[in-house]
Design a protein around this motif. Sequence first.
Motif, short mmCIF file in Angstrom:
data_model
loop_
_atom_site.label_atom_id
_atom_site.label_comp_id
_atom_site.label_asym_id
_atom_site.label_seq_id
_atom_site.Cartn_x
_atom_site.Cartn_y
_atom_site.Cartn_z
N THR A 97 0.87 -1.19 0.00
CA THR A 97 0.00 0.00 0.00
C THR A 97 0.90 1.23 0.00
N GLY A 98 0.53 2.24 -0.76
CA GLY A 98 1.39 3.44 -0.84
C GLY A 98 2.66 3.18 -1.63
N GLY A 99 2.61 2.21 -2.53
CA GLY A 99 3.81 1.78 -3.27
C GLY A 99 4.29 2.77 -4.32
N CYS A 100 3.50 3.81 -4.60
CA CYS A 100 3.98 4.85 -5.54
C CYS A 100 4.65 5.99 -4.79
N TYR A 132 7.30 7.82 -1.85
CA TYR A 132 8.77 7.93 -1.77
C TYR A 132 9.42 6.62 -1.29
N ILE A 133 9.08 6.19 -0.09
CA ILE A 133 9.74 4.99 0.45
C ILE A 133 9.19 3.73 -0.22
N GLY A 134 7.87 3.75 -0.47
CA GLY A 134 7.23 2.59 -1.09
C GLY A 134 7.84 2.26 -2.44
N SER A 135 8.07 3.26 -3.28
CA SER A 135 8.58 2.99 -4.63
C SER A 135 9.98 2.37 -4.58
N HIS A 136 10.82 2.85 -3.68
CA HIS A 136 12.17 2.25 -3.56
C HIS A 136 12.07 0.81 -3.05
N THR A 137 11.12 0.58 -2.16
CA THR A 137 10.97 -0.78 -1.61
C THR A 137 10.43 -1.73 -2.68
N VAL A 138 9.52 -1.21 -3.52
CA VAL A 138 8.99 -2.04 -4.62
C VAL A 138 10.14 -2.50 -5.53
N SER A 149 1.43 11.14 -4.76
CA SER A 149 2.44 10.54 -5.64
C SER A 149 1.99 10.61 -7.08
N SER A 150 2.86 10.16 -7.97
CA SER A 150 2.61 10.30 -9.40
C SER A 150 2.59 8.91 -10.06
N ILE A 151 1.74 8.78 -11.06
CA ILE A 151 1.63 7.54 -11.83
C ILE A 151 2.95 7.26 -12.58
N GLU A 152 3.71 8.31 -12.85
CA GLU A 152 4.99 8.17 -13.57
C GLU A 152 5.97 7.25 -12.82
N VAL A 153 5.78 7.15 -11.51
CA VAL A 153 6.64 6.28 -10.69
C VAL A 153 6.65 4.85 -11.25
N LEU A 154 5.51 4.40 -11.76
CA LEU A 154 5.43 3.02 -12.27
C LEU A 154 6.37 2.83 -13.46
N ASN A 155 6.42 3.83 -14.35
CA ASN A 155 7.34 3.74 -15.50
C ASN A 155 8.78 3.69 -15.03
N ARG A 156 9.08 4.48 -14.00
CA ARG A 156 10.46 4.51 -13.50
C ARG A 156 10.83 3.15 -12.88
N ILE A 157 9.87 2.56 -12.18
CA ILE A 157 10.13 1.23 -11.59
C ILE A 157 10.40 0.22 -12.72
N LYS A 158 9.64 0.34 -13.79
CA LYS A 158 9.81 -0.59 -14.93
C LYS A 158 11.19 -0.38 -15.57
N GLY A 213 10.66 17.18 -10.45
CA GLY A 213 10.19 15.91 -9.92
C GLY A 213 9.71 15.01 -11.06
N TYR A 214 8.56 14.36 -10.85
CA TYR A 214 8.05 13.43 -11.86
C TYR A 214 7.29 14.13 -12.97
N GLU A 215 7.06 15.45 -12.81
CA GLU A 215 6.37 16.20 -13.87
C GLU A 215 7.26 16.28 -15.10
#
Length: 340
Positions: A8-11, A13-19, A38-47, A337-339
């Motif tokens: 939960t909250g995976g997008c 700051y801490i969640g995205s790094h943990t994912v 948070s931003s949806i763009e985080v998902l692309n960065r994780i990918k 940032g993610y913008e």
Amino acid sequence: MKKTVLVTGGCGYIGSHTVVDLINHGSNVIIVDNLANSSIEVLNRIKIITGVMPLFYKLDILDREGLEDVFANNKIDAVIHFAAFKAVGESVEKPLDYYYNNISGSIILFQIMQKYNVKNIVFSSSSTVYGNPKTVPVDESFPTSATNPYGWSKLITEQILRDLHVADNSFTVAILRYFNPVGAHKSGILGEDPKGIPNNLMPYISQVAIGTREYVNVFGNDYDTYDGTGVRDYIHVLDLSNGHILALDYLYKNQGQVLITNLGTGRGYSVIDVIKSYSRACGRELLYKICPRRAGDVAVSYANCDHAYKTIGFKAQYNLDDMCNDSWKWQSNNPNGYEK
Ligand code: NAD
Ligand code: UFG
């Protein structure tokens, strides 16, 4: 077999790094986040970093039916629960929003976990639960207290998890009390992207470094510390995410336990230390002004990390210069940032 972890909250700051860490350690990851902070763009960065696009539900954890569907449609082994509001000052202005989101949201999540027999939970708590510690380093046996609704929301959720374990001791719980998470992913494409004026020191400094703000406001230089400014235990977000991997591993191997542990480095740095280290990272002397103390701040807080080491084998790897260098890499590559 591959474990499936709901974050939960995976997008955030801490969640995205943990994912990223979870995927790199071979877990399937499902993210639930309403993108409130948070931003949806985080998902692309994780990918880009991992090669994997995690399964994502844009969902509020307060949406009981929506959350139940996630549990009904996926076989989940564990939950890491980051989703919460986190701004101390705002929590004083909007206590009901904070209690509703952070406590009611947690209760709904735990109820659904119980119903679907998912009994492994890692919870994001905070060193704020130690209030104004009488001595340092702070260890887990210190008395807990809170001075604002955000702090209470963490303390109450800790208590709920303890009570839940008493009632149903197959619930396996890790309560992680973070000290001051800072820094960014080494790639420079994942980092902290606060909305509005940053409340916290490191994101504020990074905006001074990028030129969005002129100087850092130093909240008080008359504390009883070596240079008069506040001392904190800054921990690299990559060390913190690693702490979650270790905690999860511990839970899988120690079913029916409740682990409560600090995650810090065990070392305190002053506000001036951080400004100097960041100045080295960005290659120019950053300006600062001494201002009055900020209400509610404590002089010194840093962790005793013995328990984290003894239980889950956690030891922070990164120092303050690493934290500032990685923060600067993120900030300079992503000035907005993610913008886009
Ligand atoms: P963050 O705001 O970047 O991440 C939280 C994420 O949760 C966001 O993506 C937000 O959109 C999401 N969220 C919030 N409420 C939600 C809801 N009702 N339903 C679904 N998603 C929701 O914060 P962070 O810094 O990554 O912090 C993560 C956790 O760690 C929080 O619980 C925070 O209280 C705790 N914590 C943070 C710090 C810190 O200094 N960053 C320190 C100690 C503890
Ligand atoms: N500070 C400044 N100027 C700023 C911001 C902060 O001088 O613009 C100082 C503070 O006075 C303090 C230090 O920098 O001495 C760190 O302040 P932060 O706001 O970055 O962090 P805090 O320790 O106050 O609190 C943070 C989170 C809390 C969390 C706590 C422990 O905001 O929610 O870390 O995890 F509980």
